[in-house]
Every structure is written in C-alpha cells, then in structure tokens.
Design a protein around this motif. Structure first.
Motif, short mmCIF file in Angstrom:
data_model
loop_
_atom_site.label_atom_id
_atom_site.label_comp_id
_atom_site.label_asym_id
_atom_site.label_seq_id
_atom_site.Cartn_x
_atom_site.Cartn_y
_atom_site.Cartn_z
N ASP A 173 -15.33 51.18 44.80
CA ASP A 173 -15.19 50.10 45.79
C ASP A 173 -14.90 50.66 47.18
OD1 ASP A 173 -15.71 48.18 43.94
OD2 ASP A 173 -13.67 47.37 43.82
N ILE A 176 -18.42 52.97 48.22
CA ILE A 176 -19.68 52.27 48.48
C ILE A 176 -19.69 51.62 49.85
CG2 ILE A 176 -19.06 49.99 47.51
CD1 ILE A 176 -22.37 51.81 46.85
N LEU A 177 -18.51 51.30 50.37
CA LEU A 177 -18.46 50.68 51.69
C LEU A 177 -18.44 51.72 52.81
CD1 LEU A 177 -15.93 47.77 50.99
CD2 LEU A 177 -18.41 47.65 51.11
N ARG A 178 -18.52 52.99 52.41
CA ARG A 178 -18.47 54.05 53.41
C ARG A 178 -19.65 55.02 53.28
NH1 ARG A 178 -13.75 51.98 52.42
NH2 ARG A 178 -12.19 51.80 54.07
N ASN A 179 -20.70 54.60 52.58
CA ASN A 179 -21.88 55.46 52.38
C ASN A 179 -21.48 56.84 51.85
OD1 ASN A 179 -23.63 53.51 53.27
ND2 ASN A 179 -23.89 54.37 55.32
N THR A 225 -22.41 46.17 41.46
CA THR A 225 -21.72 45.89 42.72
C THR A 225 -22.58 46.40 43.87
OG1 THR A 225 -19.53 45.97 41.72
CG2 THR A 225 -19.65 46.40 44.09
N ILE A 229 -24.29 44.01 46.64
CA ILE A 229 -23.96 44.20 48.06
C ILE A 229 -25.26 44.48 48.83
CG2 ILE A 229 -22.79 45.69 49.73
CD1 ILE A 229 -20.54 46.01 47.75
N LYS A 236 -27.98 43.25 55.25
CA LYS A 236 -27.63 44.51 55.92
C LYS A 236 -26.28 45.04 55.44
CE LYS A 236 -31.17 44.69 58.70
NZ LYS A 236 -32.13 45.77 58.65
N ASN A 237 -26.01 44.85 54.18
CA ASN A 237 -24.70 45.28 53.70
C ASN A 237 -24.72 46.67 53.07
OD1 ASN A 237 -23.43 43.02 54.63
ND2 ASN A 237 -23.83 41.85 52.78
N LEU A 238 -25.86 47.08 52.55
CA LEU A 238 -25.97 48.43 51.96
C LEU A 238 -27.44 48.78 51.88
CD1 LEU A 238 -24.33 50.73 50.45
CD2 LEU A 238 -25.03 49.61 48.35
N ALA A 239 -27.78 50.00 52.25
CA ALA A 239 -29.18 50.43 52.18
C ALA A 239 -29.62 50.42 50.71
CB ALA A 239 -29.35 51.81 52.78
N PHE A 418 -33.77 52.18 58.31
CA PHE A 418 -32.42 52.21 57.75
C PHE A 418 -32.42 52.87 56.38
CE2 PHE A 418 -31.69 48.53 60.58
CZ PHE A 418 -30.67 49.09 61.30
#
Lengths: 463, 253
Positions: A173, A176-179, A225, A229, A236-239, A418
């Motif tokens: 968690d 994944i929000l920080r690449n 998840t 996302i 545009k939340n995750l490539a 992206f």
C-alpha cells in the motif's frame, strides 16, 4: 506438508494451454471435474448489507440465494455449476456461522444433485481476518481462529477451500503509491510468498484431514489493488505498465499455494492465474466480462482463454427484472461456458481461445502480458528461478519489461508516454537490483521498518 | 492468427495525450524568481531535501517562515494537483509531491515555532469492520495537499469513535471509505447518530462497494466516486455550498 518449489513448466509450450483443460484436474464428491475437458460457471455473491446483523439473517440469505442458483441452473439445462461463498467477516470471525452456512448450502446443492444429477461444487473462502485495527497480525490468535473457520466450513460441506491472503499488503500500500519497484517485489514477491507458504501448508493439512480440496489463493489484496488503482484508460492513478508488473510478480507469489499443497481451482480474481497454470498445470477460475457487476477492467474476454471455472467475481443478492441477481449471473456465466464447451466439442477450442485473447491483447499492457503466449514466457522466467522467492519475483518483473519493450517493434500495442516513461523507470529500478537475495532482504527490511510505521516484520514474517 | 487492433479498439489515452510533457507544463506555472522557482520544481519532483534547501534560502533572505507555507508551498503544490485534476500527471506523483510539501511545512513550523492556519478541518476514517484503507490514505493525502487539516482516525473505526471525533473536532466535512457492502452500513449509523446530536456536517462516502444509491439513503451522505472529489467537495463547502448543492454536483448517476 512439504513445500516443493516449481522449477519446470507444466506446459512445454503455450499453445497447449486451453480453457476447460488442465494438466491436473480435480474432482468433487458431487461429480464436478474441473479442468477435465469442460468449463463450468462459478457463481459468486454477497449478502445484502443489513443481513450481516445476525447469524439467522445470514443463514436465511444464503439459503435463498443457493436455492435460486440451483433452480435456475436446472431450469435452463446446465450440466454443472460451482458456487463460491466469500465470507463476510462475521462468518470467519465466528467459525460456527461459516460452518452452518456451508452446511445449509451443501444440503441444497446435494438435493439438486440427487434429483437432477447436476454436477456441483461449493467453494468457501474465509476472509483473511489476520489483522488488528492498526496492524497486520498474520501469526497468533487470529491465525488460529482462521484455521478454525477452515475446519468448520470443511465440516459443513465445502468442497474447495480458498482464501485471499494479505501478507505484504502493509508494504504494498505504501510502495504502490510511490512507483516503488523494489517495494513491489518485496511486498508481493517476498512477504506475500513467505506468508502464503506458511498458511497454505496448514490449509492443505486441514483439507487432507477433512477429505476436501485445498483449492488456491489470489493476490487480490495487492495485484488487484494495483489494477483497480490503475483503472481505465483515462485514469491517472497508476501507470498500467506498473500494474502489470505488480501482476506478474504476483504469479510468483500465488504459486506458493500450490507449492505448499493446494490443488486448484485457483481463485477467480487471480488475474495472474494463466501464468500460474502454465507453471503448475492446476485448474483455474477466472473472471472478466461477466464480472462487470463487480468491477470494470480491460480484459473482459481474454481471461477466458485458459479458465476452467468462469466466475462473476461477486454480485449483491437482490432482485432484477430477470430474476434475482444470482440467477441472472448464473445464467450469463453458464451461457459463456456453454459456448466454450461447444468450441471444445467441435474441435474449435483453440480458435475461440485465440479470438477471445485477441479481443483484449492490444487493449492495454495488462492484456498484452496476460495473453497466454506471453503469460507462458513470464511463467518460464519464474520457473527458471523457482527455488528463490526473490529472484523469481524479480525475473517475472524483468521479463514483463522485456516483453513490453519488445512489443514496440511490432507496433500493435500502443503505449502512452506515461506508460512508456513508467516502464523505463521500472526497468532502471529492476536493473539496479542486487542478485543477492540476503542483501535485498536485509536492505528492504531496514528501509521499510524505518519508513512504514505499521510494518511489523518480526511478528508477521518471523524475521 | 492476429488482428489489426485499430479495427476493434481505440487507445484513447494515447490519442488524447498532450504534446507537451508534464514537466514542461509544470514549468510554465513556476515563478520566475529564486528560490521560489526551485521550491516549486522540488515539490513537483517530490524532492524533500530540495524543498527544505529552497526554504532555507528564502528564510536566510528574510522571508517569514510561516508565511512561506501560503506563499510558496501551497501554490507549488497547487501546480501539481491542478495537473492531476487535468489528467496530466499520475497519483504517485501527487503523493510524492505531497510528502515533499509536508516536509516543507514541518520545516517552516520548526523555524517559526508556530502553526499555519489550515483552510479547514476534515475527519477521515474507514468504516467499522473494514481494514482496507488505501482509499482513505489517498483521500487524506489529497486533502492535505490541498491545504486542509486532516484528522485521520484510521481504519476499522467504531461508530462511537467517529461520532466522538466529530463532536470534539468540529470538522467542516467527514469522509468515510469502505470496500465491503456489509461494512458500509456503518455510514448510515453515523449519519443517524450525528443527526440525533443535531450535527449536520457533509459526510462524503466512497470506496469499493459503496454506490450513489446507498449513500442517497441517508441525509448527510454525499457520494464521492473518486478520491479526487474529496478536496473538490471541501472547496465547495468552503465556498459556502450546502448539502443539497453538494449532492447536485457530485451525484452524477
């Protein structure tokens, strides 16, 4: 149970993989064979929100919906059906609730089997309750309660035992929000695998003792998840290139269940299952276009390519114009299965498989990699490094990057800037990773212990 | 067998991509002068150390540390959130930028020995019985990035605790997220308890199984389909919009 890591592929070539057929089929006591030459619908459902207030309400809800599904299956003439009950937390936290519901469902299913000869299965999937309010609590009293739940549902009549384990989610968690590519490999490929290896040995022991089938797991809590996302094309939340790397790493993780005694069918929401099937040869459930009642994704037809059970993921029990929701979806799924079974029986199985695969292959990087030929290649990369949890997860990620980069020459899979940039960053991060497992594990342990307050490695992973 | 994908699907994300890169679009919004320009860029790039470095230079040159939050950090972050709202950059960029901005705020607070005045206070929680909190994490980060003070109650929060927190904190808005249909029922209970206590504060609800139909069944509920709707909703409340106007705007189905 002993743990035997896979270092070879069950399928020597991708083209041998086909829906309705698995190297190692399984058979229930009510005659359903999964992976033995035909596809069966697996209906999934959720009780209405207010029924969770008491055991009586829940039992009544499951009695109604089970009867509805079975009645519709015989009304339309389907030869087989599987039901999956994913527990609401009350059913796992109170093992007698889950056990009683399994018993009520199985009694109804047995009556239909006896009267009409319809081949059936009941899967129960206790919730992974191993959490305190603020932390994962993978080992300890909650673990013991979870095992009690498995025992209770097996006693109640569940044919297949499954779970969606959550090991590694506290790091995922964050990562994944920080690449964070090393974080994905560590959370899914290492922590998730360690937890799965532990828990599936015990689930397999219970299944053996009770004479039922330890079915399989899914990386719902992590790879799904990432997929959710990532969302649709314009989100545009995750490539999506990162979402598919999370997914292929998860194949190395989900494999651990089969290495620790699971036999299949794998869980429906494990979109990594085609990769897992290529390595382990186990039957798999999948979901896609007929799970739009539960979520939207970009692989509606492709996921049918190698499925053995075809699922709707989950639908709330309620009325529709065409009957109750579970009846509508049981019928939709079973009609899909009928089409696949026609293809198998007329020698057109591979043609239909390829048509379904091609409808989504170029829709998105996720579909491109999960297309069975590429899925097989990822599986091969995992199996070649099969004895080392870290290296095989890393190999899955690296092979995914290689395949996506190679797709550029063909030009059919279009990627946005992206997606391409995220892919390039991921490649850089993967190339910078050590080949020494011990070093990776100790570096990651130190990093995430300092960065993630809820990461409790000693308690949860016995470090 | 293969297929020409252009005959069966359209990759709208590729088709719609802007000619300019996000870096170029962000740079157009940077101020011309230093060290503000460097601080903006460092926020965009998520470089905490560079943000603090730029702030140090500004303070050394005589700037008021607490004023720098409104003059440099918040507008720098707005460049990022605007690009996200326009669909030009991805959520992880916002998360990393928010981390960098928050590090900057902490630095300014240390230097000044005082705290900034937030735009408003929001209480965030995950429904009782539900431990799936990544949605709440995103909501809280986006609210903080937009300048709101977030009281994060965490996950699996009992109804009593949410009600008590609302009474104590007096927020302008509450957010609740839930993944499972059985846990989202707690939202209705919170609504009823707040109304009993005479509290009428907008309660934004969203997450996996939550849908508009369900949220419409209780008076304070406003459906938040996307995490990004949270700061938008807070901005509307700040602009004086009431419950009905929020519902008109966000109940799109």
């Amino acid at each position: 149970m002993t743990v035997k890591r896979y270092t070879e592929m069950a399928y020597t070539k991708a083209d041998d993989m086909l829906f309705g057929n698995a190297k190692y089929p399984v058979k229930t006591k009510l005659g359903l064979e999964v992976g033995a030459g035909y596809v069966t619908a697996e209906v999934n459902y959720a009780p209405r929100p207010d029924t969770g207030q008491s055991k009586e309400k829940l039992v009544s809800e499951y009695r109604r919906l089970t009867t509805d599904i079975m009645a519709r299956a015989v009304q339309i003439g389907f030869p087989s059906i599987s039901l999956e009950t994913e527990h609401v937390q009350q059913m796992t936290n109170n093992p007698t609730w889950g056990g009683e519901i399994a018993h009520v469902q199985k009694t109804i299913i047995e009556e239909y089997n006896e009267e009409y000869g319809i081949k059936c299965a009941l899967r129960h999937t206790p919730g992974d309750i191993r959490e305190e309010r603020d932390y994962l609590a993978l080992i300890g009293p909650k673990y013991d309660l979870l095992m009690e739940s498995f025992e209770a549902v097996a006693d109640g009549g569940a044919d297949f035992l499954s779970i969606e384990t959550m090991g590694g989610k506290e790091v995922l968690d964050y990562a994944i929000l920080r690449n964070d590519m090393p974080g994905l490999i560590y959370s899914i490929g290492c922590l998730g695998s360690i937890d799965m290896t532990m828990i599936w040995q015990d689930i397999a022991k219970i299944a053996q003792k009770k004479g039922v089938i330890p079915a399989g797991d899914t990386d719902c809590s992590q790879a799904n998840t990432a997929m959710f996302i990532a969302g649709g094309l314009l989100d545009k939340n995750l490539a999506h290139t990162l979402a598919i790397i999370a997914r292929t790493i998860s194949a190395a993780r989900t494999l651990c269940g089969y290495e620790a005694g699971a036999k299949g069918p794998g869980k429906d929401c494990g979109y990594e299952n085609t990769i897992v099937k290529s390595i382990a040869g186990v039957p798999i459930a999948q979901e896609g276009k007929s799970a739009t009642c539960a979520h939207a994704d970009v692989m509606g037809n492709l996921t049918m390519q190698c499925c053995d059970l075809w699922s709707n993921e989950s639908v709330e029990y309620h009325g529709e114009f065409g009957g109750t929701s579970v009846q509508c979806w049981a019928q939709t799924l079973s009609m899909d299965a009928a089409l696949m079974n026609v293809a198998l029986n007329t020698g057109n199985g591979k043609l239909l498989r390829d048509m379904m695969m091609l409808s989504d292959r170029y829709r998105d990087p996720q579909g491109y990699i999960l297309a069975y030929d590429n899925a097989w290649k990822v599986g091969n990369a995992i199996a070649k490094n099969g004895n080392d949890l870290y290296l095989r997860a890393k190999a899955a990620a690296a092979e995914t990057v290689n395949l996506l980069n190679a797709s550029k020459a063909e030009g059919k899979l279009q990627m946005s800037r992206f997606e391409t940039n995220a892919l390039a960053d991921a490649e850089k991060a993967i190339n910078a990773l050590t080949d020494e497992t011990d070093k990776f594990m100790s570096d990651m342990l130190a990093k995430y212990k300092s960065e993630i307050a809820v990461f409790k490695p000693e308690e949860n992973y016995k470090f | 067998m293969d297929v020409d994908p252009s005959k069966i699907l359209i990759r709208y994300n590729v088709q719609k991509e802007k000619a300019q890169t996000p870096e170029e679009l962000a740079a157009e919004q940077y101020p011309k002068t230093e060290p503000a320009k460097s601080v903006y860029r460092a926020i965009f790039e998520g470089e905490e150390d560079d943000v603090v470095e730029g702030l140090k230079k500004a303070i050394d040159a005589g700037a008021n540390a607490i004023k720098l939050i409104d003059d440099m950090l918040m507008p720098g972050m707005k460049v990022v959130t605007d690009l996200y709202d326009e669909g030009i950059i991805f959520l992880p960029n916002v998360m990393m930028s928010a981390d960098a901005m928050l590090a900057g705020i902490e630095f300014c607070k240390e230097k000044s020995g005082s705290a900034p005045t937030p735009k408003g206070k929001v209480v965030c929680h995950v429904a009782e019985g539900d431990v799936h909190d990544i949605g709440k994490t995103i909501v809280a980060a986006l609210l903080r990035a937009a300048g709101y003070e977030v009281v994060d109650l965490g996950r699996d929060v009992p109804v009593d605790e949410v009600v008590a927190a609302v009474k104590a904190e007096k927020p302008m808005m509450i957010t609740g997220t839930a993944l499972m249909t059985t846990t989202m029922y707690a939202f209705k209970e919170i609504n009823d308890r707040l109304l009993e206590a005479g509290i009428k504060v907008p309660f934004q609800c969203g997450g996996g199984a939550v849908n508009q139909d369900f949220v419409e069944t209780y008076e304070l509920g406003v459906y938040g389909e996307e995490a990004a709707h949270a700061p938008q909703m807070a901005d509307m409340i700040l602009a004086g919009k009431g419950l009905e106007q929020l519902k008109d705007n966000f109940h799109m189905h």
